[in-house]
Design a protein around this motif. Structure first.
Motif, PDB file in Angstrom:
ATOM      1  N   GLY C 310       7.160  -6.384   5.008  1.00  0.00           N
ATOM      2  CA  GLY C 310       6.306  -6.432   6.190  1.00  0.00           C
ATOM      3  C   GLY C 310       5.428  -5.206   6.308  1.00  0.00           C
ATOM      4  N   VAL C 311       5.996  -4.046   5.998  1.00  0.00           N
ATOM      5  CA  VAL C 311       5.228  -2.805   6.096  1.00  0.00           C
ATOM      6  C   VAL C 311       4.162  -2.760   4.994  1.00  0.00           C
ATOM      7  CG1 VAL C 311       5.380  -0.298   5.917  1.00  0.00           C
ATOM      8  CG2 VAL C 311       7.074  -1.555   7.255  1.00  0.00           C
ATOM      9  N   ALA C 312       4.508  -3.230   3.784  1.00  0.00           N
ATOM     10  CA  ALA C 312       3.524  -3.253   2.701  1.00  0.00           C
ATOM     11  C   ALA C 312       2.359  -4.169   3.083  1.00  0.00           C
ATOM     12  CB  ALA C 312       4.175  -3.742   1.405  1.00  0.00           C
ATOM     13  N   GLN C 313       2.701  -5.264   3.717  1.00  0.00           N
ATOM     14  CA  GLN C 313       1.680  -6.202   4.157  1.00  0.00           C
ATOM     15  C   GLN C 313       0.809  -5.568   5.241  1.00  0.00           C
ATOM     16  OE1 GLN C 313       3.313  -9.799   5.750  1.00  0.00           O
ATOM     17  NE2 GLN C 313       1.299 -10.626   6.211  1.00  0.00           N
ATOM     18  N   LYS C 314       1.459  -4.889   6.153  1.00  0.00           N
ATOM     19  CA  LYS C 314       0.742  -4.203   7.230  1.00  0.00           C
ATOM     20  C   LYS C 314      -0.333  -3.279   6.653  1.00  0.00           C
ATOM     21  CE  LYS C 314       1.803  -0.541  10.640  1.00  0.00           C
ATOM     22  NZ  LYS C 314       2.897   0.113  11.363  1.00  0.00           N
ATOM     23  N   TYR C 315       0.002  -2.626   5.555  1.00  0.00           N
ATOM     24  CA  TYR C 315      -0.943  -1.674   4.968  1.00  0.00           C
ATOM     25  C   TYR C 315      -1.821  -2.301   3.893  1.00  0.00           C
ATOM     26  CZ  TYR C 315       0.925   2.111   7.706  1.00  0.00           C
ATOM     27  OH  TYR C 315       1.274   2.910   8.753  1.00  0.00           O
ATOM     28  N   GLY C 316      -1.982  -3.625   3.938  1.00  0.00           N
ATOM     29  CA  GLY C 316      -3.056  -4.229   3.158  1.00  0.00           C
ATOM     30  C   GLY C 316      -2.670  -5.158   2.033  1.00  0.00           C
ATOM     31  N   LEU C 317      -1.401  -5.245   1.704  1.00  0.00           N
ATOM     32  CA  LEU C 317      -1.010  -6.187   0.664  1.00  0.00           C
ATOM     33  C   LEU C 317      -1.082  -7.588   1.290  1.00  0.00           C
ATOM     34  CD1 LEU C 317       0.057  -5.945  -2.296  1.00  0.00           C
ATOM     35  CD2 LEU C 317       2.366  -6.086  -1.385  1.00  0.00           C
ATOM     36  N   SER C 318      -1.748  -8.512   0.604  1.00  0.00           N
ATOM     37  CA  SER C 318      -1.907  -9.831   1.216  1.00  0.00           C
ATOM     38  C   SER C 318      -0.555 -10.512   1.352  1.00  0.00           C
ATOM     39  CB  SER C 318      -2.820 -10.706   0.355  1.00  0.00           C
ATOM     40  OG  SER C 318      -2.145 -11.069  -0.838  1.00  0.00           O
ATOM     41  N   PHE C 319      -0.498 -11.496   2.230  1.00  0.00           N
ATOM     42  CA  PHE C 319       0.758 -12.225   2.422  1.00  0.00           C
ATOM     43  C   PHE C 319       1.268 -12.773   1.090  1.00  0.00           C
ATOM     44  CE2 PHE C 319       3.026 -16.213   3.029  1.00  0.00           C
ATOM     45  CZ  PHE C 319       4.025 -15.841   3.913  1.00  0.00           C
ATOM     46  N   GLU C 320       0.372 -13.405   0.326  1.00  0.00           N
ATOM     47  CA  GLU C 320       0.790 -14.015  -0.943  1.00  0.00           C
ATOM     48  C   GLU C 320       1.273 -12.936  -1.914  1.00  0.00           C
ATOM     49  OE1 GLU C 320      -2.034 -14.771   0.641  1.00  0.00           O
ATOM     50  OE2 GLU C 320      -1.395 -16.769   1.302  1.00  0.00           O
ATOM     51  N   ASP C 321       0.523 -11.850  -1.993  1.00  0.00           N
ATOM     52  CA  ASP C 321       0.922 -10.780  -2.914  1.00  0.00           C
ATOM     53  C   ASP C 321       2.248 -10.146  -2.503  1.00  0.00           C
ATOM     54  OD1 ASP C 321      -1.148 -11.147  -4.593  1.00  0.00           O
ATOM     55  OD2 ASP C 321      -2.346  -9.440  -3.894  1.00  0.00           O
ATOM     56  N   THR C 322       2.473 -10.040  -1.195  1.00  0.00           N
ATOM     57  CA  THR C 322       3.730  -9.465  -0.721  1.00  0.00           C
ATOM     58  C   THR C 322       4.893 -10.362  -1.145  1.00  0.00           C
ATOM     59  OG1 THR C 322       2.580  -8.555   1.197  1.00  0.00           O
ATOM     60  CG2 THR C 322       4.988  -8.630   1.296  1.00  0.00           C
ATOM     61  N   LEU C 323       4.700 -11.644  -0.941  1.00  0.00           N
ATOM     62  CA  LEU C 323       5.750 -12.580  -1.306  1.00  0.00           C
ATOM     63  C   LEU C 323       5.993 -12.538  -2.815  1.00  0.00           C
ATOM     64  CD1 LEU C 323       7.589 -14.610   0.034  1.00  0.00           C
ATOM     65  CD2 LEU C 323       5.799 -16.342  -0.195  1.00  0.00           C
ATOM     66  N   ARG C 324       4.928 -12.477  -3.567  1.00  0.00           N
ATOM     67  CA  ARG C 324       5.062 -12.428  -5.030  1.00  0.00           C
ATOM     68  C   ARG C 324       5.722 -11.121  -5.471  1.00  0.00           C
ATOM     69  NH1 ARG C 324       2.208 -15.704  -8.286  1.00  0.00           N
ATOM     70  NH2 ARG C 324       1.790 -14.024  -9.763  1.00  0.00           N
ATOM     71  N   ALA C 325       5.395 -10.032  -4.766  1.00  0.00           N
ATOM     72  CA  ALA C 325       5.935  -8.722  -5.145  1.00  0.00           C
ATOM     73  C   ALA C 325       7.444  -8.644  -4.909  1.00  0.00           C
ATOM     74  CB  ALA C 325       5.234  -7.621  -4.364  1.00  0.00           C
ATOM     75  N   LEU C 326       7.942  -9.605  -4.151  1.00  0.00           N
ATOM     76  CA  LEU C 326       9.379  -9.616  -3.862  1.00  0.00           C
ATOM     77  C   LEU C 326      10.099 -10.710  -4.646  1.00  0.00           C
ATOM     78  CD1 LEU C 326       9.136  -9.197   0.007  1.00  0.00           C
ATOM     79  CD2 LEU C 326      10.116  -7.538  -1.570  1.00  0.00           C
ATOM     80  N   THR C 327       9.362 -11.514  -5.392  1.00  0.00           N
ATOM     81  CA  THR C 327       9.998 -12.656  -6.052  1.00  0.00           C
ATOM     82  C   THR C 327       9.570 -12.778  -7.518  1.00  0.00           C
ATOM     83  OG1 THR C 327       8.259 -14.096  -5.172  1.00  0.00           O
ATOM     84  CG2 THR C 327      10.311 -13.989  -3.921  1.00  0.00           C
ATOM     85  N   ILE C 328       8.443 -13.438  -7.737  1.00  0.00           N
ATOM     86  CA  ILE C 328       8.101 -13.786  -9.114  1.00  0.00           C
ATOM     87  C   ILE C 328       7.675 -12.563  -9.940  1.00  0.00           C
ATOM     88  CG2 ILE C 328       5.681 -14.417  -8.652  1.00  0.00           C
ATOM     89  CD1 ILE C 328       8.094 -16.300 -11.007  1.00  0.00           C
ATOM     90  N   CYS C 329       6.968 -11.613  -9.315  1.00  0.00           N
ATOM     91  CA  CYS C 329       6.538 -10.432 -10.083  1.00  0.00           C
ATOM     92  C   CYS C 329       7.743  -9.669 -10.641  1.00  0.00           C
ATOM     93  CB  CYS C 329       5.647  -9.524  -9.253  1.00  0.00           C
ATOM     94  SG  CYS C 329       4.028 -10.251  -8.940  1.00  0.00           S
TER      95      CYS C 329
END
Lengths: 387, 384, 381, 384
Positions: C310-329
């Motif tokens: 949530g904090v990474a998203q707050k500072y500009g990571l898109s919702f999709e990228d945040t989700l990916r950064a926690l899963t598929i990446c």
């Protein structure tokens, strides 16, 4: 003069006001409500669609005294030469240029109680400051604001384990604390007898520092995590008839009734911390929720930098996810923190006459993705987010 | 020749019954319905219970001596975490009072083992609790195993300044030396003559699967690591202590791993011993783990081993199985199931006559017989 | 077979599905979609109003090896004597009964890559595991998944008598050890049997491309040194922590490096983390770096990984990228994306049931499933 | 109100009531006997003829000071910073939530005297507490200051002389330190009592004052007979009340102790000879004390022997020769007298605390266990 208009105002001490105005003059809130006259020449901030709350208050943070991104050079919170150092004063170790103050302002934190660390049984006096300024003396709200004390692992680790000095056990910690309190009490008694013709005791800096504690003018603020340390803190404080608060209170859920009985103010946290010690093994949201249910006066703390202070609102948000009332959680980082720090007459809520410490939020102040858009301290905008 | 008559025999290998034992040249000649030749010295058991001698499968008697300070403490060669070349025989003092206490408590044999400070600690042996000043006269089997250790002890003794300092380090140190020993053994087999290395030489029977590695492990993850290592190197092995074995009991049962469980009477002395107790041991028994009980003398005194079996019974294990866990199962654990552990014809005449139920802590070993000779008689000769 | 119906599903490797269905059989996803027929005899679980996302994958964790109030006896992360402990394997230090795994499950983390600590220049082997089980060997998803390396402050603080005292010294040690490993490999290939040495063998696995070198580096100069070393050695690698990455985002982006960014929600306790910035992940992602958000558990308690997202998203990571950064990446970075990291047919049934849209305190993890088994159910306090 | 009916009641003072009833109300024993009417509305527990005893009393322990399965963080037994620490108090170190209290309840122990460890000559004040159920030690207190822990023999000279290179190095040194502080304390008490006193507050001497005034006993750790004699010598010299703790070699001097009516907490008798001074540890002392009339109780010295086995220890003492009644008294009434809390606990008598244990079987059989443990009238532990 400054007016924030069209805001969703959450004063904390009263009901929310939709589409309201906060009017500020000379660093104070002079009026708030839906029906506020705005004098000519007033600077106006339109907060339409945004939430306005009092500035967040951090009730226990080592900001400026345990500096960010520095090694030993910026570490000034623990005077580990002696387990009894009540004559230390946090104010003498605070660097207003610690970058953490910037982070605090960016996170909407406008004031903080800064205590010495917890390596010592008696660590020194705490100070409450505003989170903006270049000279610490100009930032002070209350000094001294309590005497820091500590029980549990830290003192016996710092001395018994690392230096081969007392205390080595919890029993030893309690004994040293009692000894310091008793010796200071005897010193005070002698001093008071002087008027009746007694000999004055020879000056003792440590005992002098303890006088306001013994007189009940300021609280002993006792670091304790485990339930037995909490109970020991209560035992000793009651024994000496002290005013006191508890700091951390990680296992508070087990002794909530005791704390309610004595109405002990508790600063709970850092709940988001990792399990760095055996004594904080049970850190989670059971303690704050149990304390609130039992009617114990409490607030949250991050113990910055143990958890970065900027995550204080987020902590309150997670507490809500575990079942704490939203209003209570918000109070636990504003008005309740101000009460804990002893500055509720000035900050912690939006009321006419109080300091103009105000935050305009981009959304729900407790949610992960919300920014403090504007942070105001004493009526001055100290941070404004670039959008 | 020696005869025991009018006994309530608990042979362990078969159901209890009335009868006697005829003993010749240290062995059981007849059991049950016996015919006592004339002039045979005879002990009348007077309907008391008679069992095989109790066996302590894992202990430090003679190495960590009773009532003496460091002068009598020869259990851990702490100079290096790898000491396969040290031998229990060179440190065990037959005059340690523990052996007398053993005889008095009906404990007739024990596996003497170096301590657990080292990853590989040294060679073990099995000794009878005979009264002698020559350790050689006590020995039944040597070597009976190679001591190894995982978990807290080695890393506490050597870390953080020296390896091992972590559990990963424990495994790495073990692998390193087993690798080397294998390479050394291969060279020797290939006819190369590598420079003589006493450490590697001592490890050859281990890596060749001839000598069991007896691995000290308490916590479930240490047990898993022991199994991982044993499998990797195709070792003969047993597990010692196995405090949290109940958490992985199915695996232990499935692989038919020899486990010497204990000391279950001791409190949670270390982090890795959390949850220690007979409930866990009983769970292992119920899961079908191959199981014997140890007191890890002197951690818990070996003389309390029958009481420990009683506590196993109290935790829900049938009395016969509890008794087996300190007799036949223990004999099998140390590789001597064919010689000791039950009252069968042809086995060593290690026999105990009890004042009451042997699993009741209030009972005494009235008579202890080792290799056909009376080694202890409560109340003097008149008691026999 | 179970059918989970009614929830909004973010499969990550496809568009979100409103009112979706996940069919689970034998621990695998047997089917997923918006309009999926439900076979007879299937146990149906109605999750209307809830949100399903894949189980989180944490590419940098020390779960089971230290911390969480265990005290000194359970400190098994740094084989201290160092500075090179390439022969150790994280799997030998992991206690499945450690509370950290319960924290992972509570936080929705279903897969972790467990690293040795960063106290040594070469720390040992990493591996990937699921976060529920009794025996670590049974929890393994892939082993080994990499060799841990470290630059910056930690190795030079080492207690070993040979520990480096400078950043130069650390780099030299790593270069030297890799050279020795090459030499060892050459001897071995020539049929001369060198004395067996697991440490050198593990480094050979890196040199031969079997596993990557996973290098701990916070400060930008340390990151650049990591890149320099690995390119020089011609090995696959990624950067752990990458705290200053945003300062050299272009340099990292043009190389397509994976960065395991974290631990989140932390303060700046060391000099090498002085430039910590919450926008790091967003800036790196924008520059083309493959960003994974990591806990470095216990340093960020795994319970709060979603909050970090949530904090990474707050500072500009898109919702999709945040989700990916926690899963598929992270699944790709670890090399386990064939089994986890997204929800599609044939993959492991590792998923989370959330109370609402991800990354808010209003949507905590209500339940965590690993291979079809509900391993965490949120209690009421 | 709770009524335990159909019980075989052992009162702890030697009396046995078959098919008896006990009535518990408001945390106290309201009535007990054979023909007791159970008032309407009382909750009834039918003991089914099983034995019922007073809650056991452990006279000596470091419970909650040494946390189970935790390292230094949970170790608060010995303040080894200084050999003289009378100003510390066990109460301030007790972790009421430590799992060890479960062990006590599982063993049927409802009261315990907790003392600082034996590393120091004058170690700090002891406290008697109930073993449950609570989260706060203060709520468990039976008596706040039950004595001043003192120690002679090996421990202080090892903890300070050998480990820290400072006094005491020898037994003479230990005695000298003890005398010195008692002397100073006596003087301190005299001066502080004088109206024109200028003597300043001193935490250590203040803590010793109640000993000097005869309000609390010195509780002196001693194993060897000579250490016991030294303890008596010093205590008589200063005319202060005292008890002996451990008294391992008491079998050598029973008459000397009987003459003085010295109360001794004997144990841990199941231990091994872990130190030189433990030579002869066993049940001989209990038997000798019984014969000579020395007031004594039995202790596990948990964690040396797990508290769980206090009743097993009593059983072993019984078998060794003191008999079942004295054995039960040694872990109930006598222990309560030793601590000075016999007015409240240690026996089943009208008006005493409702601390009661219902046993699965004869409590002196180590294999039996409590099925109900009741403290202050509340059921705190159940097992079937």
């Amino acid at each position: 003069m400054l007016a924030i208009i069209n805001a969703e105002i959450v004063p904390v001490s009263g009901d929310p006001i939709s589409g309201g105005t906060v009017l500020v003059e000379d660093g104070r809130i002079v009026a708030l409500g839906t029906d506020v006259d705005i004098p000519d020449g007033t600077r106006i901030i339109d907060a339409a669609g945004r939430t306005v709350t009092p500035g967040i208050v951090e009730a226990h943070a080592h900001v400026g005294i345990s500096e960010q991104g520095l090694g030993a050079e910026g570490s000034d919170h623990n005077e580990t030469t002696d387990p009894v150092t009540p004559h230390m004063r946090a104010i003498d170790g605070i660097n207003p240029r610690d970058d953490a103050f910037r982070e605090f302002r960016e996170a909407g934190i406008t004031s903080a109680l800064v205590p010495p660390g917890s390596a010592n049984l008696l660590g020194g006096s705490a100070v409450v400051i505003k989170c903006a300024g270049d000279i610490v003396d100009d930032m002070v709200m209350k000094d001294p604001a309590g005497m820091k004390a500590a029980l549990g692992e830290n003192p016996k680790g710092a001395y018994g384990k690392r230096q081969g000095k007392a205390p080595a056990t919890r029993m030893g910690s309690a004994a040293l604390l009692r000894e310091a309190l008793t010796a200071a009490a005897e010193y005070l008694e002698k001093k008071e007898k002087v008027e009746g013709g007694g000999d004055p005791p020879s000056y003792n800096a440590k005992h002098e520092a303890m006088i306001p504690v013994l007189r009940g003018e300021m609280p002993l603020r006792i670091h304790c995590h485990r339930a037995d340390d909490i109970v020991t803190a209560v035992r000793i404080s009651e024994e000496f008839g002290l005013k006191y608060t508890l700091e951390h209170v990680t296992e508070g859920q087990y002794v909530a009734e005791l704390l309610a009985k004595h109405q002990v103010p508790c600063a709970v946290g850092p709940t988001l911390q990792h399990g760095s010690k055996v004594e904080n093994r049970e850190r989670d949201f059971r303690a704050p929720i149990a304390l609130i249910r039992a009617g114990v006066p409490m607030c949250f703390t991050t113990d910055h930098p143990v958890v970065a202070g900027q995550f204080l609102p987020l902590t309150a948000g997670i507490a809500v996810s575990w079942g704490m009332d939203y209003d209570v959680a918000l109070r636990c980082i504003t008005l309740a923190s101000a009460e804990h720090a002893g500055v509720a007459d000035r900050v912690g809520s939006l009321e006419a006459g109080k300091d103009a410490d105000i935050v305009i939020w981009s959304g729900d102040p407790l949610d992960y993705g919300t920014f403090a858009d504007v942070t105001i301290i004493d009526g001055e905008i100290v941070y404004e987010r670039e959008v | 020749m020696l005869a025991v008559i009018n006994a309530r025999l608990h042979p362990v290998s078969s159901s209890p019954g009335r009868g006697g034992l005829l003993i010749r040249e240290g062995k059981i000649l007849e059991a049950g319905d016996i015919r006592v030749p004339e002039d045979t010295p005879t002990i009348d058991a007077r309907e008391r219970i008679v069992t095989p001698g109790i066996i302590e499968a894992h202990c430090h008697a003679g190495l960590s001596e009773e009532g003496i300070g460091w002068e009598g403490n020869d259990g851990n060669e702490r100079s290096d975490p790898i000491t396969p070349h040290v031998r229990a025989i060179d440190g065990a003092n037959p005059e340690d009072k523990a052996f007398r206490f053993f005889r008095e408590a009906g404990i007739t044999a024990s596996q003497l083992t170096p301590g657990s400070a080292n990853i590989i600690g040294g060679e073990q042996l099995v000794a009878k609790s005979r009264e002698t000043v020559f350790i050689d006269e006590m020995i039944v089997l040597r070597p009976s195993g190679m001591k190894a250790a995982l978990g807290e002890n080695p890393k506490r003794v050597y870390g953080p300044k020296k390896s091992p300092a972590t559990r990963m380090g424990n495994a790495a140190v073990m692998r390193k030396w087993l690798d080397r020993a294998l390479a050394y053994a291969d060279k020797k087999d290939a006819g190369d003559s590598p420079d003589f290395d006493m450490i590697l030489e001592s490890l050859i029977p281990v890596v060749r699967g001839d000598l069991p590695l007896r691995i000290h492990c308490h916590r479930a993850d240490d047990i898993s690591t022991a199994l991982r290592l044993a499998e990797e190197f195709s070792l003969r092995f047993s597990l010692e202590h196995v405090t949290q074995g109940h958490l992985v009991a199915d695996t232990l049962a499935e692989r038919d791993v020899f486990c010497a469980v204990g000391p279950s009477m001791v409190h949670e002395a270390k982090v890795e011993m959390r949850g220690n107790g007979f409930e866990n041991a009983a769970k292992m028994v119920r899961a079908g783990v191959r199981f014997c009980l140890t007191n890890d003398h002197p951690v818990v005194h070996g003389r309390n081993l029958p009481a420990a079996a009683g506590l196993l019974q109290a935790a829900g294990v049938p009395a016969a199985q509890a008794l087996k866990s300190i007799t036949l199962a223990a004999a099998e654990h140390i590789g001597l199931g064919d010689r000791m552990g039950s009252l069968d014809v042809g086995k060593d005449a290690d026999v105990v006559i009890w004042s009451g139920d042997p699993l009741d802590a209030r009972s005494f070993a009235d008579v202890t017989i080792i290799d056909g000779e009376i080694a202890h008689c409560r109340g003097g000769d008149s008691g026999c | 077979m179970h059918a989970y119906i009614g929830a909004k599903i973010y499969p990550v490797d496809g568009p979100p599905i409103d009112d979706g269905v996940i069919l689970v059989e034998d621990g695998k996803i047997a089917g997923i979609g918006g309009d999926l027929p439900i076979p007879d005899g299937v146990e149906v679980v109605d999750l209307s109003g809830k949100v399903i996302i894949p189980g989180l994958v944490d590419a940098h964790s020390h779960a089971g090896m230290w911390g969480d109030g265990e005290g000194e006896a359970s400190q098994d992360g740094n084989e201290r004597p160092g500075p090179i402990t390439a022969d150790v394997d994280a799997i030998d230090s992991v206690n499945p009964h450690h509370t950290s795994f319960a924290s992972c499950r509570e936080g929705g983390v279903t897969t972790v890559q467990i690293h040795p600590g960063s106290g040594n220049a070469i720390g040992g082997l990493c591996f990937a595991a699921k976060t529920a089980g009794e025996v670590v060997d049974d929890m393994v998803l892939k082993a080994p998944t990499g060799l841990k390396g470290a630059l910056g402050e930690n190795p030079k603080r080492g207690a070993g008598k040979d520990s480096p005292k400078t950043r130069m010294g650390t780099a030299a040690l790593i270069r030297d050890y890799f050279a020795r490993a090459r030499e060892y490999g050459r001897k071995r290939d020539e049929g001369k049997s060198p004395d067996p040495d697991r440490g050198l063998e593990n480094v050979l696995r890196v040199l031969e491309g079997e596993i990557p070198f996973r290098v701990h580096a916070h400060r930008s100069d340390d990151i650049v040194t990591a890149v320099r070393l690995c390119e020089e050695l011609g090995i696959a690698y990624n950067i752990e922590h990458c705290t200053d990455g945003y300062l050299i985002a272009g340099f990292l982006g043009e190389r397509g490096i994976a960065a395991h960014v974290g631990p989140g929600l932390s303060s700046r306790g060391k000099v090498e983390t002085a430039n910590r910035h919450e926008g790091n992940a967003a800036i790196l992602a924008a520059a083309g770096v493959k960003v994974c958000l990591v806990t470095d558990h216990p340093f960020l308690d795994a319970r709060y990984l979603m909050a970090y997202g949530g904090v990474a998203q707050k500072y500009g990571l898109s919702f999709e990228d945040t989700l990916r950064a926690l899963t598929i990446c992270p699944a790709e970075s670890i090399g386990v994306d064939d089994r986890v990291g997204s929800l599609s047919q044939g993959k492991d049934a590792d998923f989370l049931v959330l109370a609402g849209e991800p990354f808010s305190f209003k949507s905590p993890v209500l339940a965590t499933f690993i291979e079809g088994v509900e391993v965490y159910t949120r209690p009421t306090l | 109100m709770l009524a335990i009916t159909n019980a075989r009641i052992h009162t702890g003072t030697g009396e046995t009531i078959e098919e008896g009833t006990i009535l518990l109300r408001n945390g106290k024993i309201e009535a007990l006997g054979k023909d007791i009417d159970v008032p309407a509305g009382a909750e009834i527990f039918d003991a089914g003829g099983r034995p019922v005893t007073p809650g056991l009393v452990e006279a000596h322990g470091h419970v909650g000071l040494a946390n189970e399965g935790v390292g230094w963080e949970g170790d608060d037994v010995n303040e080894t910073i200084d050999p003289v620490t009378p100003h510390i108090s066990a109460l301030d170190g007790i972790n009421a939530r430590d799992r060890v209290f479960d062990d006590f309840l599982r063993g049927g122990i409802t009261s315990v005297q907790i003392k600082p460890g034996s590393a120091n000559i004058l170690g700090g004040s002891a406290v008697a507490v109930k073993t449950g159920p609570n989260n706060a030690a203060d709520d468990m207190i039976i008596k706040a200051n039950t004595g001043m822990k003192a120690a002679l023999g090996e421990n202080p000279k090892r903890a300070h002389g050998a480990d820290k290179d400072r006094a005491p190095y020898t037994r003479m040194g230990s005695a000298a330190i003890m005398r010195d502080w008692l002397f100073r304390a006596r003087e301190y008490v005299e001066k502080r009592t004088a109206s024109d006193s200028k003597t300043g507050y001193d935490a250590k001497l203040e803590a010793l004052a109640p000993v000097i005034r005869g309000e609390i006993p010195l509780r002196i750790h001693c194993h060897r007979a000579d250490d016991m004699l030294t303890a008596i010598r010093i205590a008589e010299e200063f005319d202060v009340p005292y008890t002996l703790e451990h008294a391992t070699q008491g079998f050598k001097i029973p008459e000397y102790l009987a003459e003085r009516r010295v109360s001794c907490a004997v144990g841990p008798s199941m231990s091994r000879e872990a130190k030189v001074e433990l030579e002869g540890v066993g049940f001989e002392t209990a038997v000798a004390f019984q014969r000579a009339g020395v007031p004594f109780c039995l202790t596990t010295d948990h964690p040396v022997i797990r508290a769980l086995y206090l009743h097993m220890i009593a059983g072993k003492a019984s078998a060794a020769g003191i008999g079942p009644d004295a054995a039960l008294a040694a872990v109930t009434a006598s222990a309560a007298e030793h601590i000075g809390i016999a007015d409240r606990v240690g026996s089943l008598e009208t008006g005493k605390d409702a601390d009661v244990v219902v046993w699965s079987d004869d409590p002196l059989d180590g294999r039996s266990h409590p099925v109900r443990v009741i403290i202050d009238g509340e059921i705190v532990y159940e097992r079937e």
